[in-house]
Write a protein that holds these residues in place. Structure first.
Motif, mmCIF file in Angstrom:
data_model
loop_
_atom_site.group_PDB
_atom_site.id
_atom_site.type_symbol
_atom_site.label_atom_id
_atom_site.label_comp_id
_atom_site.label_asym_id
_atom_site.label_seq_id
_atom_site.Cartn_x
_atom_site.Cartn_y
_atom_site.Cartn_z
ATOM 1 N N GLY A 159 0.734 -1.134 -0.029
ATOM 2 C CA GLY A 159 0.135 -0.005 -0.089
ATOM 3 C C GLY A 159 1.017 1.400 -0.199
ATOM 4 N N LYS A 160 0.173 2.398 0.266
ATOM 5 C CA LYS A 160 0.594 3.525 0.282
ATOM 6 C C LYS A 160 1.446 4.093 1.623
ATOM 7 C CE LYS A 160 -3.411 6.232 1.200
ATOM 8 N NZ LYS A 160 -4.366 7.115 0.867
ATOM 9 N N TRP A 161 1.432 3.477 2.458
ATOM 10 C CA TRP A 161 1.856 3.875 3.709
ATOM 11 C C TRP A 161 3.528 3.650 3.980
ATOM 12 C CZ3 TRP A 161 -2.301 2.166 8.140
ATOM 13 C CH2 TRP A 161 -3.391 2.975 7.878
ATOM 14 N N CYS A 162 3.814 2.136 3.719
ATOM 15 C CA CYS A 162 5.143 1.781 4.288
ATOM 16 C C CYS A 162 5.727 1.149 3.022
ATOM 17 C CB CYS A 162 5.092 0.858 5.419
ATOM 18 S SG CYS A 162 4.659 1.981 6.951
ATOM 19 N N GLY A 163 7.166 1.410 2.641
ATOM 20 C CA GLY A 163 7.759 0.704 1.706
ATOM 21 C C GLY A 163 8.947 -0.041 2.206
ATOM 22 N N GLY A 164 9.983 -0.116 1.521
ATOM 23 C CA GLY A 164 11.130 -1.202 1.891
ATOM 24 C C GLY A 164 11.957 -1.016 3.039
ATOM 25 N N VAL B 227 8.198 5.243 5.898
ATOM 26 C CA VAL B 227 6.867 5.494 5.519
ATOM 27 C C VAL B 227 6.785 6.558 4.442
ATOM 28 C CG1 VAL B 227 5.135 7.300 6.656
ATOM 29 C CG2 VAL B 227 6.761 5.789 8.244
ATOM 30 N N LEU B 228 5.910 6.031 3.488
ATOM 31 C CA LEU B 228 5.846 6.811 2.132
ATOM 32 C C LEU B 228 4.827 7.969 2.005
ATOM 33 C CD1 LEU B 228 5.821 3.416 -0.125
ATOM 34 C CD2 LEU B 228 7.918 4.803 0.784
ATOM 35 N N GLN B 229 4.050 7.859 3.126
ATOM 36 C CA GLN B 229 2.851 8.880 3.186
ATOM 37 C C GLN B 229 2.632 8.832 4.732
ATOM 38 O OE1 GLN B 229 -0.096 9.077 0.380
ATOM 39 N NE2 GLN B 229 -1.606 9.448 1.733
ATOM 40 N N THR B 230 2.371 10.290 5.297
ATOM 41 C CA THR B 230 1.980 10.632 6.712
ATOM 42 C C THR B 230 0.802 9.677 6.790
ATOM 43 O OG1 THR B 230 3.109 12.624 6.928
ATOM 44 C CG2 THR B 230 1.468 12.332 8.449
ATOM 45 N N PHE B 231 0.676 9.098 8.119
ATOM 46 C CA PHE B 231 -0.686 8.348 8.391
ATOM 47 C C PHE B 231 -0.514 8.107 9.973
ATOM 48 C CE2 PHE B 231 2.593 4.914 8.476
ATOM 49 C CZ PHE B 231 2.220 4.192 9.535
ATOM 50 N N GLU B 232 -1.747 7.968 10.230
ATOM 51 C CA GLU B 232 -1.915 7.888 11.800
ATOM 52 C C GLU B 232 -2.227 6.195 12.322
ATOM 53 O OE1 GLU B 232 -5.695 9.098 14.498
ATOM 54 O OE2 GLU B 232 -4.491 10.736 13.733
ATOM 55 N N LEU B 233 -1.394 5.896 13.251
ATOM 56 C CA LEU B 233 -1.545 4.500 13.862
ATOM 57 C C LEU B 233 -2.082 4.732 15.387
ATOM 58 C CD1 LEU B 233 -0.960 1.514 13.401
ATOM 59 C CD2 LEU B 233 1.364 2.077 13.883
#
Length: 431
Positions: free
Chosen positions: A33-38, A294-300
């Protein structure tokens, strides 16, 4: 859900999500998805120095899926078995106790060189290459600061020496193509490049072989050592494993292992063996966790995680806090048996190899190696702890005993009695 932020350079965040909090952590682990990459590990530039261009940069997953495919593993299996058998014979013939962790490192290095890469390097040269490789590994996670006497500089020097040895082995391999009865990982790597209309450069071949050795080395040596330690600590588990081998015709009542019977489907039918390996990897996971960018700021769970941060998920904490496991500190292979199947609920309670699209591509090879090692240990060896107590475990750089685990190995005769060294046998003989 608890979070810990470390400063310096790119901010890094450790996420721990016990119990029901595992669900959001799954998204981090999966790497989708768009949140987290490698994985953001700039220090690994020693392993894969930038810039790294060419077809393999875009085709890693595809290529490595071929290298670790079912067909490839089937062809590696008899070679892996031979390497392990030779190693156990050497351990059993040694008059003194051996350092298991150190010897397991040599074993996994030999497996990578002989089986994965198909190199015919003389034993003396192989021993020297192993020493250089150890120096390389000791410095691979050094800060990338190239100063005299720094770990990074030592790593660079070791890498240069390694690549000279690897280039020699590659050239000899490319010139000698007769007599091969299987395609090794390097063959698959070269063939895959041709399928993409490319010809791999010598530098790409050296980089690829070094990555394959690295992937097969430290974590497998760690898990192999943990396997031997747990079989020492739990003789009932070892005996139950032997009983399964007897029941499947892999260990005759006289104790003699049946040669030439190990195949992937044979190993798949050894359910208790599978439980033992799973429990070793649950309780003694070689690495503590993994990173995602993190590829895009998100809330957890009410926390905002900014773009560009590194997030670490903890494999060890997940295994320790997952509600599906009972008595988490107890070594109990039966928890994975059909009667209990404690890992059946949820995808991310058990993740010794990571999870999602970025799961460890070599996990099937690692499990295959551990299963063959367990079968050979149960079939052909008796082993005893050579110290009064078991050593303390350290987690850095991978999980291993602090003193390496000192163990005395003995071969077995046809009745599974220990074969003693000649002098010891004479002393113990009755007149």
């Amino acid at each position: 859900m608890s979070l810990k932020v470390s400063g310096g350079g790119c901010p890094r965040l450790a996420a721990r999500a016990p119990g029901s909090g595992l669900l959001p952590l799954c998204t981090l682990v999966s790497g989708r998805g768009k949140w987290c990459g490698g994985c953001p590990l700039p220090s690994l530039s020693l392993l894969r120095p930038p810039p790294r261009e060419g077809w393999i940069q875009d085709c890693d997953a595809e290529v490595f899926s071929k290298i670790f495919s079912h067909e490839a593993l089937e062809s590696y299996l008899p070679k892996i078995q031979l390497v392990i058998q030779d190693t156990l014979r050497a351990w059993s013939s040694h008059p003194e106790a051996i350092n298991v962790y150190q010897e397991a490192q040599k074993l996994t290095f030999r497996m990578a060189i002989r089986v994965l890469l198909g190199f015919s390097i003389p034993e003396e040269d192989l021993g020297h290459l192993f020493e250089v490789y150890q120096q390389f590994v000791e410095n691979v996670f050094s800060l990338p600061v190239d100063l005299p006497f720094s770990g990074y500089r030592r790593g660079i020097q070791a890498r240069q020496t390694l690549q000279k040895g690897l280039e020699k082995a590659i050239r000899e391999k490319l010139q000698c193509t007769q007599g091969k009865d299987y395609s090794d990982a390097l063959d698959i790597l070269i063939e895959s490049s041709k399928e993409h209309g490319k010809e791999m450069t010598m530098q790409e071949l050296k980089d690829g072989t070094l990555e394959l050795i690295f992937a097969a080395y430290a974590t497998t040596a760690s898990a192999s050592t943990s396997l031997i330690m747990q079989l020492l600590k739990h003789p009932a588990v070892l005996e139950k494993l032997r009983e399964e081998l007897r029941a499947k015709g892999l260990l005759h009542s006289g104790g003699c292992p049946c040669e030439g019977t190990l195949r992937l489907d044979t190993l798949s039918g050894l359910h208790y063996l599978d439980c033992v390996i799973k429990e070793v990897m649950r309780l003694f996971t070689p690495v503590s966790g993994g990173y995602r960018t993190v590829l895009q700021t998100f809330e957890l769970d009410g926390f905002q995680i900014p773009k560009g941060w590194s997030v670490m998920y903890s494999i060890r904490d997940t295994h320790d806090t997952a509600p599906v496991f009972k008595d988490v500190n107890v070594f109990d292979p039966d928890r994975f048996g059909q009667a209990r199947s404690e890992d059946k609920d949820g995808r991310f309670h058990y993740l010794p190899f990571g999870g999602g699209v970025r799961t460890c591509l070599g996990k099937h090879l690692a499990k295959l190696f551990l299963k063959v090692l367990a079968v050979e240990l149960a079939s052909t060896s008796r082993f005893e702890l050579a110290t009064r107590t078991f050593p303390r475990i350290t987690l850095v750089p991978v999980l291993h005993p602090v003193d390496g685990l000192s163990v005395k190995f003995f071969g077995l005769d046809s009745n599974q009695n220990k074969i003693l060294p000649e002098t010891e046998a004479m002393l113990s003989a009755t007149v």
